[in-house]
Design a protein around this motif. Structure first.
Motif, mmCIF file in Angstrom:
data_model
loop_
_atom_site.group_PDB
_atom_site.id
_atom_site.type_symbol
_atom_site.label_atom_id
_atom_site.label_comp_id
_atom_site.label_asym_id
_atom_site.label_seq_id
_atom_site.Cartn_x
_atom_site.Cartn_y
_atom_site.Cartn_z
ATOM 1 N N LYS A 162 0.810 -1.224 0.000
ATOM 2 C CA LYS A 162 0.000 0.000 0.000
ATOM 3 C C LYS A 162 0.841 1.272 0.000
ATOM 4 O O LYS A 162 0.407 2.307 -0.484
ATOM 5 C CB LYS A 162 -0.946 -0.010 1.200
ATOM 6 C CG LYS A 162 -2.029 -1.068 1.099
ATOM 7 C CD LYS A 162 -2.991 -1.013 2.275
ATOM 8 C CE LYS A 162 -4.089 -2.054 2.127
ATOM 9 N NZ LYS A 162 -5.048 -2.040 3.260
ATOM 10 N N GLY A 163 2.050 1.195 0.554
ATOM 11 C CA GLY A 163 2.893 2.385 0.588
ATOM 12 C C GLY A 163 3.809 2.519 -0.614
ATOM 13 O O GLY A 163 4.622 3.438 -0.675
ATOM 14 N N SER A 164 3.691 1.617 -1.569
ATOM 15 C CA SER A 164 4.575 1.644 -2.732
ATOM 16 C C SER A 164 4.180 2.749 -3.702
ATOM 17 O O SER A 164 3.030 3.194 -3.740
ATOM 18 C CB SER A 164 4.539 0.296 -3.458
ATOM 19 O OG SER A 164 5.003 -0.743 -2.627
ATOM 20 N N GLN A 170 2.776 -0.135 -10.900
ATOM 21 C CA GLN A 170 2.513 -0.310 -12.327
ATOM 22 C C GLN A 170 3.405 -1.391 -12.925
ATOM 23 O O GLN A 170 2.970 -2.204 -13.749
ATOM 24 C CB GLN A 170 2.737 1.012 -13.071
ATOM 25 C CG GLN A 170 2.266 0.974 -14.520
ATOM 26 C CD GLN A 170 0.758 0.797 -14.617
ATOM 27 O OE1 GLN A 170 -0.002 1.652 -14.190
ATOM 28 N NE2 GLN A 170 0.327 -0.336 -15.169
ATOM 29 N N GLU A 171 4.660 -1.435 -12.493
ATOM 30 C CA GLU A 171 5.590 -2.460 -12.994
ATOM 31 C C GLU A 171 5.114 -3.857 -12.600
ATOM 32 O O GLU A 171 5.185 -4.797 -13.404
ATOM 33 C CB GLU A 171 6.996 -2.193 -12.458
ATOM 34 C CG GLU A 171 7.667 -0.978 -13.082
ATOM 35 C CD GLU A 171 9.026 -0.684 -12.465
ATOM 36 O OE1 GLU A 171 9.370 -1.325 -11.439
ATOM 37 O OE2 GLU A 171 9.734 0.184 -12.992
ATOM 38 N N ILE A 172 4.656 -3.977 -11.363
ATOM 39 C CA ILE A 172 4.159 -5.278 -10.898
ATOM 40 C C ILE A 172 2.890 -5.650 -11.659
ATOM 41 O O ILE A 172 2.722 -6.799 -12.095
ATOM 42 C CB ILE A 172 3.891 -5.239 -9.384
ATOM 43 C CG1 ILE A 172 5.181 -4.956 -8.619
ATOM 44 C CG2 ILE A 172 3.263 -6.552 -8.913
ATOM 45 C CD1 ILE A 172 4.982 -4.666 -7.150
ATOM 46 N N PRO A 205 -7.359 4.803 -4.985
ATOM 47 C CA PRO A 205 -7.094 4.612 -6.408
ATOM 48 C C PRO A 205 -7.007 5.955 -7.110
ATOM 49 O O PRO A 205 -7.609 6.930 -6.689
ATOM 50 C CB PRO A 205 -8.316 3.819 -6.884
ATOM 51 C CG PRO A 205 -9.397 4.177 -5.930
ATOM 52 C CD PRO A 205 -8.731 4.391 -4.604
ATOM 53 N N ARG A 206 -6.252 6.008 -8.179
ATOM 54 C CA ARG A 206 -6.128 7.231 -8.959
ATOM 55 C C ARG A 206 -6.679 6.996 -10.353
ATOM 56 O O ARG A 206 -6.635 5.890 -10.875
ATOM 57 C CB ARG A 206 -4.660 7.663 -9.044
ATOM 58 C CG ARG A 206 -4.091 8.031 -7.685
ATOM 59 C CD ARG A 206 -2.691 8.580 -7.827
ATOM 60 N NE ARG A 206 -2.101 8.891 -6.529
ATOM 61 C CZ ARG A 206 -0.881 9.390 -6.369
ATOM 62 N NH1 ARG A 206 -0.121 9.639 -7.418
ATOM 63 N NH2 ARG A 206 -0.412 9.640 -5.156
ATOM 64 N N ARG A 212 -5.481 2.843 -16.880
ATOM 65 C CA ARG A 212 -4.476 1.907 -17.364
ATOM 66 C C ARG A 212 -4.946 0.472 -17.134
ATOM 67 O O ARG A 212 -4.802 -0.384 -18.008
ATOM 68 C CB ARG A 212 -3.159 2.142 -16.640
ATOM 69 C CG ARG A 212 -2.016 1.229 -17.069
ATOM 70 C CD ARG A 212 -1.663 1.443 -18.542
ATOM 71 N NE ARG A 212 -0.607 0.567 -18.959
ATOM 72 C CZ ARG A 212 0.696 0.847 -18.818
ATOM 73 N NH1 ARG A 212 1.063 2.004 -18.281
ATOM 74 N NH2 ARG A 212 1.613 0.022 -19.240
ATOM 75 N N ALA A 213 -5.523 0.215 -15.980
ATOM 76 C CA ALA A 213 -6.002 -1.118 -15.671
ATOM 77 C C ALA A 213 -7.108 -1.536 -16.621
ATOM 78 O O ALA A 213 -7.154 -2.672 -17.107
ATOM 79 C CB ALA A 213 -6.520 -1.174 -14.223
ATOM 80 N N LEU A 214 -8.019 -0.589 -16.954
ATOM 81 C CA LEU A 214 -9.117 -0.877 -17.864
ATOM 82 C C LEU A 214 -8.596 -1.165 -19.271
ATOM 83 O O LEU A 214 -9.045 -2.076 -19.942
ATOM 84 C CB LEU A 214 -10.099 0.295 -17.903
ATOM 85 C CG LEU A 214 -10.973 0.481 -16.644
ATOM 86 C CD1 LEU A 214 -11.758 1.766 -16.748
ATOM 87 C CD2 LEU A 214 -11.902 -0.715 -16.464
ATOM 88 N N CYS A 215 -7.611 -0.378 -19.696
ATOM 89 C CA CYS A 215 -7.030 -0.568 -21.026
ATOM 90 C C CYS A 215 -6.355 -1.928 -21.140
ATOM 91 O O CYS A 215 -6.459 -2.608 -22.150
ATOM 92 C CB CYS A 215 -6.016 0.546 -21.334
ATOM 93 S SG CYS A 215 -6.782 2.164 -21.601
ATOM 94 N N CYS A 216 -5.631 -2.306 -20.088
ATOM 95 C CA CYS A 216 -4.911 -3.589 -20.113
ATOM 96 C C CYS A 216 -5.853 -4.773 -20.128
ATOM 97 O O CYS A 216 -5.515 -5.836 -20.616
ATOM 98 C CB CYS A 216 -3.974 -3.684 -18.893
ATOM 99 S SG CYS A 216 -2.530 -2.617 -19.018
ATOM 100 N N SER A 217 -7.017 -4.593 -19.537
ATOM 101 C CA SER A 217 -7.960 -5.706 -19.442
ATOM 102 C C SER A 217 -8.761 -5.912 -20.707
ATOM 103 O O SER A 217 -9.451 -6.916 -20.863
ATOM 104 C CB SER A 217 -8.919 -5.468 -18.253
ATOM 105 O OG SER A 217 -9.716 -4.326 -18.483
ATOM 106 N N LEU A 218 -8.681 -4.965 -21.634
ATOM 107 C CA LEU A 218 -9.456 -5.068 -22.866
ATOM 108 C C LEU A 218 -8.825 -6.072 -23.831
ATOM 109 O O LEU A 218 -7.629 -6.211 -23.869
ATOM 110 C CB LEU A 218 -9.557 -3.685 -23.532
ATOM 111 C CG LEU A 218 -10.356 -2.645 -22.740
ATOM 112 C CD1 LEU A 218 -10.317 -1.314 -23.469
ATOM 113 C CD2 LEU A 218 -11.783 -3.108 -22.532
#
Length: 218
Positions: A162-164, A170-172, A205-206, A212-218
């Motif tokens: 959580k503190g990362s 994003q890399e993970i 969340p930002r 980015r998460a939505l784009c990757c899941s498409l």
């Protein structure tokens, strides 16, 4: 001399300086090491070295031992070669004992397969980011079970991240995204679930992250 004829050197033949140099040079099996005998021998050598007394630089030795925990854990849980998994487990127990981590050094029962990962994060949760980074190369390991073990460990570590920074997360996330495209359904499915765990663990969340998460899941 054939690999099968190799055996660990007697402790008495190693000088303290040579022991420290071997520790610095030796490591747990690399993610792409295909030969099981080489994996097993490197792990056994590492175990023999860290058990030797008279370390000149105790701090450096413990640092190296700490960095071995994740690779040892992943090979304990996922390596398909029984001898490698056994050697990894035994070395993991020795490493935990040197670090004075009692719970991790106790024998793991079959129904407690994930206790090593949980104990590692319980003892040293502040290094969760470092441990996750160590596990990322194993997402591309040749063995399916090792890839699965790496994904599961990242899921266990997610609440500790959580503190990362956004960059680290994003890399993970990106590494898990590629794992979600794995040819093995069990790996890809677990990676997709872990992506969700990672995003939900990050508070607040930002907008950029969500897009980015939505784009990757498409």
């Amino acid at each position: 001399m054939p690999l099968g004829d190799l055996s660990p050197l007697p402790s008495a033949t190693l000088t303290p300086l040579l022991r420290e140099r071997l520790l610095l040079k030796s490591s747990c099996p690399p993610p792409y090491q295909e030969c099981s005998q080489v994996r097993e021998l490197s792990i056994c050598l590492f175990k023999d070295i860290i058990q030797m007394a008279d370390w000149k630089d105790q701090r450096q030795m413990l640092k190296k031992v700490r960095r071995s925990l994740v690779p040892l854990m992943l090979h304990t849980l996922g390596d398909e070669t029984e001898n490698v998994a056994k050697a990894s487990y035994e070395t993991l127990c020795v490493a935990a004992k040197l670090l004075k981590w009692k719970r991790l050094s106790h024998r793991v029962q079959p129904l407690e397969r994930w206790r090593p990962g949980e104990c590692l994060l319980e003892h040293d949760g502040s290094r969760a980011e470092e441990y996750v980074y160590q596990s990322l190369p194993y997402l591309q390991h040749a063995q399916v079970a090792v890839r699965m073990a790496a994904v599961r460990f990242i899921g266990l570590a997610a609440p500790h991240l959580k503190g990362s920074s956004v960059k680290v997360l994003q890399e993970i996330y990106d590494a898990l995204y590629y794992a979600s495209k794995d040819d093995e359904t069990q790996v890809s499915s677990l990676a997709a679930q872990t992506m969700t765990i990672l995003t939900s663990a990050w508070v607040p969340p930002r907008r950029g992250w969500i897009l980015r998460a939505l784009c990757c899941s498409l």
